[in-house]
Motif scaffolding. Structure first.
Motif, PDB file in Angstrom:
ATOM      1  N   VAL A 179       0.858  -1.186   0.000  1.00 45.04           N
ATOM      2  CA  VAL A 179       0.000   0.000   0.000  1.00 45.04           C
ATOM      3  C   VAL A 179       0.895   1.237   0.000  1.00 45.04           C
ATOM      4  CG1 VAL A 179      -1.820   1.251   1.209  1.00 45.04           C
ATOM      5  CG2 VAL A 179      -1.751  -1.239   1.328  1.00 45.04           C
ATOM      6  N   MET A 180       0.687   2.101  -0.970  1.00 48.23           N
ATOM      7  CA  MET A 180       1.462   3.348  -1.042  1.00 48.23           C
ATOM      8  C   MET A 180       0.506   4.516  -0.832  1.00 48.23           C
ATOM      9  SD  MET A 180       4.508   2.168  -2.228  1.00 48.23           S
ATOM     10  CE  MET A 180       5.395   3.336  -3.239  1.00 48.23           C
ATOM     11  N   LYS A 181       0.893   5.456  -0.011  1.00 52.78           N
ATOM     12  CA  LYS A 181       0.105   6.691   0.101  1.00 52.78           C
ATOM     13  C   LYS A 181       1.056   7.846  -0.131  1.00 52.78           C
ATOM     14  CE  LYS A 181      -2.717   9.335   3.354  1.00 52.78           C
ATOM     15  NZ  LYS A 181      -3.865   9.714   2.542  1.00 52.78           N
ATOM     16  N   ASP A 182       0.742   8.624  -1.131  1.00 51.32           N
ATOM     17  CA  ASP A 182       1.618   9.746  -1.472  1.00 51.32           C
ATOM     18  C   ASP A 182       3.033   9.265  -1.793  1.00 51.32           C
ATOM     19  OD1 ASP A 182       0.607  12.194  -1.835  1.00 51.32           O
ATOM     20  OD2 ASP A 182       0.715  12.811   0.280  1.00 51.32           O
ATOM     21  N   GLY A 183       3.140   8.081  -2.381  1.00 49.68           N
ATOM     22  CA  GLY A 183       4.453   7.547  -2.725  1.00 49.68           C
ATOM     23  C   GLY A 183       5.183   6.896  -1.568  1.00 49.68           C
ATOM     24  N   LYS A 184       4.572   6.944  -0.400  1.00 50.88           N
ATOM     25  CA  LYS A 184       5.236   6.330   0.755  1.00 50.88           C
ATOM     26  C   LYS A 184       4.581   5.001   1.113  1.00 50.88           C
ATOM     27  CE  LYS A 184       5.269  10.225   3.161  1.00 50.88           C
ATOM     28  NZ  LYS A 184       5.236  11.091   4.352  1.00 50.88           N
ATOM     29  N   LEU A 185       5.402   4.014   1.449  1.00 49.12           N
ATOM     30  CA  LEU A 185       4.893   2.691   1.810  1.00 49.12           C
ATOM     31  C   LEU A 185       4.248   2.736   3.189  1.00 49.12           C
ATOM     32  CD1 LEU A 185       5.086   0.072   0.138  1.00 49.12           C
ATOM     33  CD2 LEU A 185       6.957  -0.645   1.669  1.00 49.12           C
ATOM     34  N   ILE A 186       3.033   2.233   3.285  1.00 45.04           N
ATOM     35  CA  ILE A 186       2.338   2.185   4.569  1.00 45.04           C
ATOM     36  C   ILE A 186       2.311   0.730   5.045  1.00 45.04           C
ATOM     37  CG2 ILE A 186       0.170   2.672   5.795  1.00 45.04           C
ATOM     38  CD1 ILE A 186       1.281   5.200   4.620  1.00 45.04           C
ATOM     39  N   ALA A 187       2.682   0.506   6.300  1.00 44.96           N
ATOM     40  CA  ALA A 187       2.687  -0.861   6.837  1.00 44.96           C
ATOM     41  C   ALA A 187       1.306  -1.228   7.377  1.00 44.96           C
ATOM     42  CB  ALA A 187       3.730  -0.982   7.953  1.00 44.96           C
ATOM     43  N   LEU A 188       0.717  -2.274   6.798  1.00 44.02           N
ATOM     44  CA  LEU A 188      -0.586  -2.758   7.271  1.00 44.02           C
ATOM     45  C   LEU A 188      -0.482  -4.247   7.600  1.00 44.02           C
ATOM     46  CD1 LEU A 188      -3.215  -1.286   4.727  1.00 44.02           C
ATOM     47  CD2 LEU A 188      -2.641  -0.425   6.999  1.00 44.02           C
ATOM     48  N   THR A 189      -1.255  -4.678   8.605  1.00 44.87           N
ATOM     49  CA  THR A 189      -1.309  -6.126   8.868  1.00 44.87           C
ATOM     50  C   THR A 189      -2.131  -6.764   7.744  1.00 44.87           C
ATOM     51  OG1 THR A 189      -3.384  -6.031  10.093  1.00 44.87           O
ATOM     52  CG2 THR A 189      -1.364  -5.667  11.358  1.00 44.87           C
ATOM     53  N   PRO A 190      -1.979  -8.071   7.530  1.00 46.55           N
ATOM     54  CA  PRO A 190      -2.734  -8.720   6.435  1.00 46.55           C
ATOM     55  C   PRO A 190      -4.232  -8.464   6.521  1.00 46.55           C
ATOM     56  CG  PRO A 190      -1.125 -10.246   7.339  1.00 46.55           C
ATOM     57  CD  PRO A 190      -1.084  -9.017   8.213  1.00 46.55           C
ATOM     58  N   LYS A 191      -4.824  -8.522   7.713  1.00 47.14           N
ATOM     59  CA  LYS A 191      -6.267  -8.313   7.849  1.00 47.14           C
ATOM     60  C   LYS A 191      -6.629  -6.864   7.518  1.00 47.14           C
ATOM     61  CE  LYS A 191      -8.206 -12.230   9.147  1.00 47.14           C
ATOM     62  NZ  LYS A 191      -7.466 -12.968   8.090  1.00 47.14           N
ATOM     63  N   GLU A 192      -5.806  -5.913   7.981  1.00 44.77           N
ATOM     64  CA  GLU A 192      -6.060  -4.506   7.661  1.00 44.77           C
ATOM     65  C   GLU A 192      -5.997  -4.283   6.154  1.00 44.77           C
ATOM     66  OE1 GLU A 192      -4.142  -2.791  11.827  1.00 44.77           O
ATOM     67  OE2 GLU A 192      -3.021  -2.611   9.933  1.00 44.77           O
ATOM     68  N   PHE A 193      -5.027  -4.977   5.517  1.00 50.07           N
ATOM     69  CA  PHE A 193      -4.874  -4.870   4.064  1.00 50.07           C
ATOM     70  C   PHE A 193      -6.139  -5.356   3.369  1.00 50.07           C
ATOM     71  CE2 PHE A 193      -3.634  -6.610  -0.043  1.00 50.07           C
ATOM     72  CZ  PHE A 193      -2.899  -5.558  -0.574  1.00 50.07           C
ATOM     73  N   ASP A 194      -6.658  -6.532   3.835  1.00 48.16           N
ATOM     74  CA  ASP A 194      -7.868  -7.090   3.221  1.00 48.16           C
ATOM     75  C   ASP A 194      -9.068  -6.171   3.413  1.00 48.16           C
ATOM     76  OD1 ASP A 194      -6.455  -9.244   2.375  1.00 48.16           O
ATOM     77  OD2 ASP A 194      -7.092 -10.587   3.999  1.00 48.16           O
ATOM     78  N   VAL A 195      -9.156  -5.571   4.617  1.00 49.59           N
ATOM     79  CA  VAL A 195     -10.263  -4.665   4.895  1.00 49.59           C
ATOM     80  C   VAL A 195     -10.209  -3.476   3.946  1.00 49.59           C
ATOM     81  CG1 VAL A 195     -11.202  -3.034   6.594  1.00 49.59           C
ATOM     82  CG2 VAL A 195     -10.582  -5.344   7.305  1.00 49.59           C
ATOM     83  N   LEU A 196      -9.015  -2.910   3.762  1.00 50.73           N
ATOM     84  CA  LEU A 196      -8.847  -1.757   2.872  1.00 50.73           C
ATOM     85  C   LEU A 196      -9.244  -2.111   1.443  1.00 50.73           C
ATOM     86  CD1 LEU A 196      -7.808   1.141   2.309  1.00 50.73           C
ATOM     87  CD2 LEU A 196      -5.559   0.131   1.887  1.00 50.73           C
ATOM     88  N   VAL A 197      -8.746  -3.274   0.979  1.00 49.29           N
ATOM     89  CA  VAL A 197      -9.050  -3.697  -0.390  1.00 49.29           C
ATOM     90  C   VAL A 197     -10.560  -3.872  -0.568  1.00 49.29           C
ATOM     91  CG1 VAL A 197      -8.810  -5.594  -2.037  1.00 49.29           C
ATOM     92  CG2 VAL A 197      -6.797  -4.719  -0.836  1.00 49.29           C
ATOM     93  N   PHE A 198     -11.227  -4.466   0.451  1.00 52.21           N
ATOM     94  CA  PHE A 198     -12.668  -4.695   0.339  1.00 52.21           C
ATOM     95  C   PHE A 198     -13.426  -3.376   0.216  1.00 52.21           C
ATOM     96  CE2 PHE A 198     -16.921  -5.961   1.801  1.00 52.21           C
ATOM     97  CZ  PHE A 198     -17.125  -7.037   0.946  1.00 52.21           C
ATOM     98  N   PHE A 199     -12.997  -2.380   1.018  1.00 53.65           N
ATOM     99  CA  PHE A 199     -13.641  -1.054   0.909  1.00 53.65           C
ATOM    100  C   PHE A 199     -13.388  -0.435  -0.450  1.00 53.65           C
ATOM    101  CE2 PHE A 199     -13.884  -0.874   5.653  1.00 53.65           C
ATOM    102  CZ  PHE A 199     -15.242  -0.620   5.722  1.00 53.65           C
ATOM    103  N   MET A 200     -12.138  -0.540  -0.944  1.00 53.74           N
ATOM    104  CA  MET A 200     -11.806   0.096  -2.221  1.00 53.74           C
ATOM    105  C   MET A 200     -12.521  -0.571  -3.388  1.00 53.74           C
ATOM    106  SD  MET A 200      -7.783   0.919  -1.637  1.00 53.74           S
ATOM    107  CE  MET A 200      -7.450   1.777  -3.146  1.00 53.74           C
ATOM    108  N   ARG A 201     -12.780  -1.867  -3.233  1.00 52.03           N
ATOM    109  CA  ARG A 201     -13.491  -2.582  -4.302  1.00 52.03           C
ATOM    110  C   ARG A 201     -14.973  -2.215  -4.312  1.00 52.03           C
ATOM    111  NH1 ARG A 201     -10.328  -7.760  -4.071  1.00 52.03           N
ATOM    112  NH2 ARG A 201      -9.061  -7.597  -5.964  1.00 52.03           N
ATOM    113  N   ASN A 202     -15.501  -1.837  -3.151  1.00 55.81           N
ATOM    114  CA  ASN A 202     -16.927  -1.540  -3.049  1.00 55.81           C
ATOM    115  C   ASN A 202     -17.155  -0.122  -2.556  1.00 55.81           C
ATOM    116  OD1 ASN A 202     -18.046  -4.362  -3.600  1.00 55.81           O
ATOM    117  ND2 ASN A 202     -16.615  -4.733  -1.914  1.00 55.81           N
ATOM    118  N   PRO A 203     -16.720   0.852  -3.338  1.00 57.44           N
ATOM    119  CA  PRO A 203     -16.871   2.223  -2.878  1.00 57.44           C
ATOM    120  C   PRO A 203     -18.335   2.652  -2.908  1.00 57.44           C
ATOM    121  CG  PRO A 203     -16.057   2.212  -5.106  1.00 57.44           C
ATOM    122  CD  PRO A 203     -16.106   0.788  -4.672  1.00 57.44           C
TER     123      PRO A 203
END
Lengths: 494, 228
Positions: free
Chosen positions: B141-165
């Protein structure tokens, strides 16, 4: 031991026993005849010898020109005369007062012979002649004995004849009889074994079929041939298989129709639910939604919920006709028709449909609520099928002891294919039209159920584009006892 | 944009499916007959078929058999009222990608479609939301070109939200799609993960809590920068 072996062996044993007894009897009889013949011959020879000895003595007396021969002279004469050549006998003895006067051939009184001389002599005197069969030096002989009077002197004459021939013949015959009986026995046993095996073979196929049936294959049939019993057995086995097969078919059909009903019900219940849940969820999750969309979705939800409501009420009706006791009472048909017409008053007025009612003032023995529901459903179908300004007829009549109630419309009718499925639960000829009318495809299934409960028969006839007629045939005789049947059914259900 | 064919004979369900697919941003055609469905699948190129089992003409299983025997590998999701295990097995053996039992929520349908499309190699591997860039393949996950550290579950949660805006996502759906079917933990952990994602990616103004229902990531219209 197998049955066929048992039967064969027992039959064989009896046959062999019968053969042996017959053979023995026949042989014994023929042997006795031979002995008798031998005896007669021997007696004849013996008598001839007696006569010839007597004559010879007379002749010698005349030759010697004596009036009387002395005993000693006669004794001498006899001992000279008696030689093996004078007779066919194998042994000749002449006795006087228990003393041997003359002898020729084998001496039957010497050595270890079992012949009791004195006893025999005594008997001979007593009986004036006898014959007996005895072994002399291990050879069977026929001994003939008689008193003979030669020149006034009493003598006893013994003659013995070798009869070993008939014994040998008998032995030979017995041997040959045994041989033939063994041969015949073997032949008979083979024939018996084959015959019994063939006769009992249907048993084997019957067992095979029963075993197959036990394993769930009810299609095998035994050929109904052979003896009466086997035919009966085969027939019974076939009948058993057939009836099991039939029962299973019926069970499977019932299970099938249950599954079909459950599947259809799931489908019919879940279809409106799917729309309701889907649209509700869309309304919930969508952030922005136009007014028209919102109204459309809400409308669809209401529509589907209404459909679900009518479906559930029909299902409830169906469930309540099943397994509940009929509350039979005497209901005038007039009242039933009037109630039915009343409930359709608004819609038929609005659509200008003419509901024509004809009846013969019959009083029916029915469950009032159920029967009203039956009439309501039929008229409801007729109204839905009819165009505005048309006529629906509601008729009650009598025919051959039946009360017939008919609902006849001039509506759209049914195609033959649809007519066949009309009473199937959830069958709808035109889904979209039925649903727009609030139909759920259970009406006629419910009607048929109610008819069945009342012991009545429902017949539907229809011509496509012309109209439909539904007739209910009620057996008046049956109706009077339907109360009893109803309670019985209830008990059976418990 | 993915094209989906709806094969369903009930007109209201078809309408509902169309509305749901519109939310997911898919284009669609619909048909209400088995035989017609086979023709349409052969004629047009679809990314996915939503197939009802009880259909006039030819039932859903037969439709699937027919198109598979014609060498068409379009993924198929069965929609059916028959919920028994045997029916599911029959459907999945026949080569269906998934099996949705009626009735279902619109959100569940969209999530399943997404999974199937992704499995078929058709889903996006890179997602963009404002200045956030997610690479699913690399799990970055990059924000403003910077790498953001997320746990696997947090990553999945983010992806699910982004897929279903722009869709309200319930806690149950998050549980189901991120934690899996058999998760028996508390929905409290869902809230904690969402808060973590919101904090780490500064989404306080886009990822909203919808009272009593769940969460919603407001749509980002890109160029305008309007992400209310």
């Amino acid at each position: 031991m197998r049955l066929w072996q048992k039967i064969s062996l027992i039959s064989l044993a009896f046959v062999m026993l019968a053969i042996q007894i017959t053979q023995y009897t026949l042989l014994e009889r023929s042997f006795k005849n031979s002995v008798q013949r031998e005896k007669e011959t021997a007696v004849a020879v013996h008598e001839a010898l007696c006569a010839s000895l007597s004559n010879h003595a007379s002749y010698q007396r005349l030759k010697a020109e004596k009036i009387l021969l002395s005993t000693t002279e006669i004794d001498e004469l006899l001992s000279n005369t008696v030689t093996p050549e004078i007779s066919a006998a194998s042994s000749i003895h002449v006795l006087r007062d228990g003393e041997i006067v003359a002898i020729a051939g084998i001496d039957i009184f010497s050595g270890s012979l079992e012949f009791d001389l004195y006893q025999l002599t005594f008997d001979a005197v007593d009986n004036n002649g006898f014959s007996v069969i005895t072994d002399i030096y291990s050879v069977p002989h026929l001994v003939v004995c008689s008193d003979v009077c030669i020149e006034t002197v009493e003598y006893t004459l013994f003659t013995a004849y070798d009869i070993s021939d008939i014994y040998i013949t008998r032995d030979k015959e017995i041997t040959s009889a045994r041989l033939t009986s063994i041969l015949y026995g073997a032949a008979i046993s083979i024939v018996l074994f084959i015959f019994v095996w063939i006769s009992l073979h249907p048993l084997k196929t019957a067992v095979h079929t029963i075993r197959a049936a036990a394993n769930g294959n009810y299609n095998l049939r035994v050929s109904e041939k052979g003896s009466e019993e086997m035919r009966v057995l085969a027939c019974s086995v076939n009948h058993m298989s057939a009836s099991i097969d039939e029962r299973e078919q019926k069970l499977m059909e019932t299970a099938d129709s249950r599954k079909r009903f459950a599947d259809s019900m799931a489908h019919e219940m879940k279809t409106p639910l799917t729309s309701i849940l889907g649209f509700a969820d869309i309304l919930r999750i969508q952030r922005t939604i136009s007014d028209t969309q919102r109204r459309e979705y809400a409308n669809l939800i209401v529509q589907e919920a209404k459909h679900l409501r009518s479906l559930s009420s029909k299902l409830l009706q169906l469930a309540s006709t099943d397994g509940t006791q009929l509350d039979i009472s005497a209901v005038p048909i007039e009242q039933l028709f009037a109630d039915t017409v009343a409930s359709f008053k608004p819609i038929i007025d609005q659509r200008n449909i003419h509901l024509d009612v004809t009846h013969k003032n019959a009083v029916l023995q029915v469950d009032r609520e159920l029967f009203l529901s039956l009439l309501y459903n039929l008229v409801d179908n007729a109204v839905k099928a009819s165009a505005d300004n048309s006529t629906i007829r509601l008729i009650q009549s009598h025919l051959n002891g039946h009360t017939i109630i008919s609902v006849i419309d001039e509506g759209i009718g049914m195609k033959p294919d649809a007519l066949r499925h009309a009473t199937e639960a959830f069958y709808m000829e035109d889904k979209a039209r039925s649903r727009n009318n609030g139909g759920v495809g259970l009406g006629l299934a419910l009607c048929e159920d109610i008819c069945r409960k009342h012991g009545a028969r429902m017949e539907i006839s229809s011509v496509y584009q012309k109209g439909t007629a539904v007739a209910i045939y009620m057996d008046t005789a049956h109706l009077s006892i339907s109360k009893v049947t109803g309670s019985k059914e209830k008990e059976a259900l418990k | 944009v993915f094209r989906i064919l709806i094969v369903e004979d009930d007109i209201n369900i078809t309408k509902m499916l169309e509305a749901a697919l519109a939310i997911g941003g898919y284009t669609f055609d619909s048909c209400d007959d088995g035989n017609e469905a086979v023709q349409q699948i052969r004629r047009d190129k679809y990314d996915l078929v939503l197939l009802d089992v009880m259909l006039p003409g030819m039932d859903g299983f037969a439709v699937l058999d027919t198109i598979r025997s014609l060498g068409c590998n379009t993924p198929v999701i069965f929609l059916t009222a028959l919920g028994s295990v045997a029916d599911k097995v029959k459907g999945l053996r026949g080569g269906a990608e998934d099996y949705i039992v009626k009735p279902f929520e619109a959100m569940e349908l969209l999530a399943r479609i997404e999974v199937v499309l992704r499995r078929a190699g058709k889903g996006a591997t890179q997602l963009q939301y404002k200045d956030i860039c997610v690479d699913i393949g690399k799990h970055e996950v990059m924000k403003d070109g910077k790498l953001i550290a997320l746990t696997p579950k947090e990553f999945d949660v983010l992806v699910f939200f982004m897929r279903n805006p722009d869709i309200v996502i319930t806690r149950e759906q998050l549980l189901l799609n991120v934690w899996g079917f058999n998760f028996t933990g508390e929905s409290r952990s869902v809230d904690i993960h969402v808060q973590q994602v919101r904090r780490k990616l500064s989404l306080q103004r886009s990822l909203f809590t919808v009272p009593k229902i769940g969460y919603r990531l407001n749509a980002w219209t890109g160029a305008k920068g309007d992400f209310l």
